[in-house]
Design a protein around this motif. Structure first.
Motif, PDB file in Angstrom:
ATOM      1  N   ARG A 239       0.851  -1.195   0.000  1.00 43.19           N
ATOM      2  CA  ARG A 239       0.000   0.000   0.000  1.00 43.19           C
ATOM      3  C   ARG A 239       0.884   1.241   0.000  1.00 43.19           C
ATOM      4  O   ARG A 239       2.054   1.202   0.382  1.00 43.19           O
ATOM      5  CB  ARG A 239      -0.914   0.046   1.233  1.00 43.19           C
ATOM      6  CG  ARG A 239      -0.157   0.120   2.558  1.00 43.19           C
ATOM      7  CD  ARG A 239      -1.069   0.306   3.746  1.00 43.19           C
ATOM      8  NE  ARG A 239      -0.301   0.345   4.992  1.00 43.19           N
ATOM      9  CZ  ARG A 239       0.338   1.419   5.443  1.00 43.19           C
ATOM     10  NH1 ARG A 239       0.284   2.544   4.743  1.00 43.19           N
ATOM     11  NH2 ARG A 239       1.023   1.374   6.580  1.00 43.19           N
ATOM     12  N   GLY A 240       0.313   2.338  -0.441  1.00 42.02           N
ATOM     13  CA  GLY A 240       1.022   3.606  -0.424  1.00 42.02           C
ATOM     14  C   GLY A 240       0.014   4.742  -0.374  1.00 42.02           C
ATOM     15  O   GLY A 240      -1.155   4.569  -0.744  1.00 42.02           O
ATOM     16  N   ASN A 241       0.462   5.903   0.072  1.00 45.40           N
ATOM     17  CA  ASN A 241      -0.448   7.027   0.230  1.00 45.40           C
ATOM     18  C   ASN A 241       0.285   8.333  -0.021  1.00 45.40           C
ATOM     19  O   ASN A 241       1.371   8.554   0.507  1.00 45.40           O
ATOM     20  CB  ASN A 241      -1.024   7.022   1.656  1.00 45.40           C
ATOM     21  CG  ASN A 241      -2.030   8.127   1.875  1.00 45.40           C
ATOM     22  OD1 ASN A 241      -2.880   8.379   1.028  1.00 45.40           O
ATOM     23  ND2 ASN A 241      -1.943   8.798   3.010  1.00 45.40           N
ATOM     24  N   LEU A 242      -0.304   9.192  -0.848  1.00 45.50           N
ATOM     25  CA  LEU A 242       0.240  10.524  -1.103  1.00 45.50           C
ATOM     26  C   LEU A 242      -0.457  11.544  -0.217  1.00 45.50           C
ATOM     27  O   LEU A 242      -1.678  11.517  -0.066  1.00 45.50           O
ATOM     28  CB  LEU A 242       0.050  10.911  -2.576  1.00 45.50           C
ATOM     29  CG  LEU A 242       1.093  10.401  -3.561  1.00 45.50           C
ATOM     30  CD1 LEU A 242       0.630  10.657  -4.980  1.00 45.50           C
ATOM     31  CD2 LEU A 242       2.449  11.049  -3.317  1.00 45.50           C
ATOM     32  N   ILE A 243       0.322  12.449   0.352  1.00 45.35           N
ATOM     33  CA  ILE A 243      -0.207  13.475   1.253  1.00 45.35           C
ATOM     34  C   ILE A 243       0.172  14.838   0.688  1.00 45.35           C
ATOM     35  O   ILE A 243       1.349  15.101   0.423  1.00 45.35           O
ATOM     36  CB  ILE A 243       0.383  13.312   2.673  1.00 45.35           C
ATOM     37  CG1 ILE A 243      -0.004  11.946   3.253  1.00 45.35           C
ATOM     38  CG2 ILE A 243      -0.073  14.438   3.591  1.00 45.35           C
ATOM     39  CD1 ILE A 243       0.761  11.576   4.507  1.00 45.35           C
ATOM     40  N   ASP A 244      -0.821  15.702   0.507  1.00 40.60           N
ATOM     41  CA  ASP A 244      -0.528  17.041   0.008  1.00 40.60           C
ATOM     42  C   ASP A 244      -1.075  18.139   0.909  1.00 40.60           C
ATOM     43  O   ASP A 244      -0.944  19.320   0.587  1.00 40.60           O
ATOM     44  CB  ASP A 244      -1.048  17.219  -1.422  1.00 40.60           C
ATOM     45  CG  ASP A 244      -2.573  17.189  -1.493  1.00 40.60           C
ATOM     46  OD1 ASP A 244      -3.215  16.885  -0.478  1.00 40.60           O
ATOM     47  OD2 ASP A 244      -3.114  17.475  -2.573  1.00 40.60           O
ATOM     48  N   ASP A 245      -1.669  17.757   2.031  1.00 32.49           N
ATOM     49  CA  ASP A 245      -2.149  18.764   2.977  1.00 32.49           C
ATOM     50  C   ASP A 245      -0.958  19.544   3.527  1.00 32.49           C
ATOM     51  O   ASP A 245      -0.070  18.939   4.149  1.00 32.49           O
ATOM     52  CB  ASP A 245      -2.911  18.097   4.123  1.00 32.49           C
ATOM     53  CG  ASP A 245      -3.379  19.107   5.162  1.00 32.49           C
ATOM     54  OD1 ASP A 245      -4.291  19.885   4.869  1.00 32.49           O
ATOM     55  OD2 ASP A 245      -2.785  19.121   6.268  1.00 32.49           O
ATOM     56  N   PRO A 246      -0.892  20.864   3.313  1.00 33.53           N
ATOM     57  CA  PRO A 246       0.302  21.639   3.706  1.00 33.53           C
ATOM     58  C   PRO A 246       0.669  21.503   5.176  1.00 33.53           C
ATOM     59  O   PRO A 246       1.854  21.398   5.514  1.00 33.53           O
ATOM     60  CB  PRO A 246      -0.088  23.082   3.364  1.00 33.53           C
ATOM     61  CG  PRO A 246      -1.106  22.944   2.274  1.00 33.53           C
ATOM     62  CD  PRO A 246      -1.882  21.711   2.616  1.00 33.53           C
ATOM     63  N   ALA A 247      -0.332  21.491   6.052  1.00 37.19           N
ATOM     64  CA  ALA A 247      -0.043  21.397   7.490  1.00 37.19           C
ATOM     65  C   ALA A 247       0.581  20.048   7.833  1.00 37.19           C
ATOM     66  O   ALA A 247       1.538  19.971   8.619  1.00 37.19           O
ATOM     67  CB  ALA A 247      -1.321  21.618   8.294  1.00 37.19           C
TER      68      ALA A 247
END
Length: 283
Positions: A239-247
């Motif tokens: 599994r993998g996950n991209l995070i783009d939430d600036p905080a």
């Protein structure tokens, strides 16, 4: 709808776009501007962040199927963006990694935290194969070879004229776990050391005794771009996950900075890499 079709046909005939991905980005920008929407307003309408829209339009990030359907519904474009999305997302990588593999090719900086395994861009053929054999012992040899070859092809990025600057922090456990046996492990550590001595990467080792002072759970990569906000890719088993939430990205950056401060210096890390490799070679 007739205006949409005429515009679509004109762009295609003119040969303005050299791939489904660039065509998708240009079409999305045109449709958004024709609708009089800012990136922020559009993101609200399709339930994503403004960074997503900016990345899609600038071709930094591959389009997403669910968002493409919402966009087609919003703009009344049938399945136009959905079809372009499918074409743009053709990949030899697992679906959960497709976006991350694509993003690393346009990143300016890659910051890896590796608590268990050598990051894919730094793996040797033998080490990569040993990982697949250990994690999926039922996988046929030809399928393993296909995955290994795809991983090695990614490493062409290291030789590119505008290769991203790579900084990797490896937990000492990565060095001490001999996937494939001592010979494979020694070759893998020598490979990392060679890349570091050639100044193609910066590598630090987080020793066991310092691990409690700087901690991140799981593999994580911070990616920075010439345009657009930074992103984080975190990966677990299958599994993998991209995070783009600036905080949240900022919190990952703070954790990574603490780990870098806690880890051995690049020179001391290089000495440990070569020392452990020597130990494997003597065994």
């Amino acid at each position: 709808m007739s205006h949409y079709l005429r515009s679509h046909e004109t762009d295609t005939t003119a040969g303005s776009y050299d791939s489904p991905r660039t065509f998708y980005g240009a079409e999305l920008r045109r449709l958004r501007e024709d609708a009089g929407l800012s990136q922020e307003r559009l993101s609200e309408r399709v339930f994503c962040s403004p960074a997503y829209i900016a990345h899609f339009e600038s071709c930094v990030r591959l389009p997403q199927e669910e968002i493409s359907k919402l966009l087609d519904d919003l703009f009344g474009t049938g399945e136009h963006l959905q079809r372009l999305c499918l074409l743009a997302r053709r990949s030899s990588y697992p679906d959960y990694f497709t976006d991350a593999a694509d993003l690393e090719t346009v990143a300016t900086h890659l910051y890896d935290h590796a608590p268990q395994l050598v990051p894919g861009l730094l793996q040797t053929r033998e080490y990569a194969r040993a990982i697949y054999v250990a994690t999926a012992p039922w996988m046929p040899d030809d399928v393993i070879e296909k995955h290994v070859q795809a991983r090695l092809e990614r490493q062409q990025l290291l030789r590119a004229p505008e290769a991203p600057k790579i900084w990797a922090v490896l937990h000492e456990a990565v060095l001490r776990t001999a996937f494939g046996g001592p010979e494979v492990a020694a070759k893998q550590l020598r490979h990392i050391a060679d890349l570091a001595r050639a100044r193609r990467i910066v590598v630090q080792v987080l020793p066991f005794e310092a691990a409690a002072q700087g901690f991140m759970s799981g593999m994580a990569r911070i990616m920075k771009f010439a345009e657009g906000p930074s992103m984080v890719y975190e990966e677990g088993t299958h599994r993998g996950n991209l995070i783009d939430d600036p905080a949240l990205v900022a919190r990952y950056q703070a954790s990574y900075d603490l780990i870098r401060a806690t880890a051995l210096s690049p020179m001391a890390s290089l000495e440990m890499l070569e020392s452990v490799a020597e130990g494997y070679e003597r065994s």
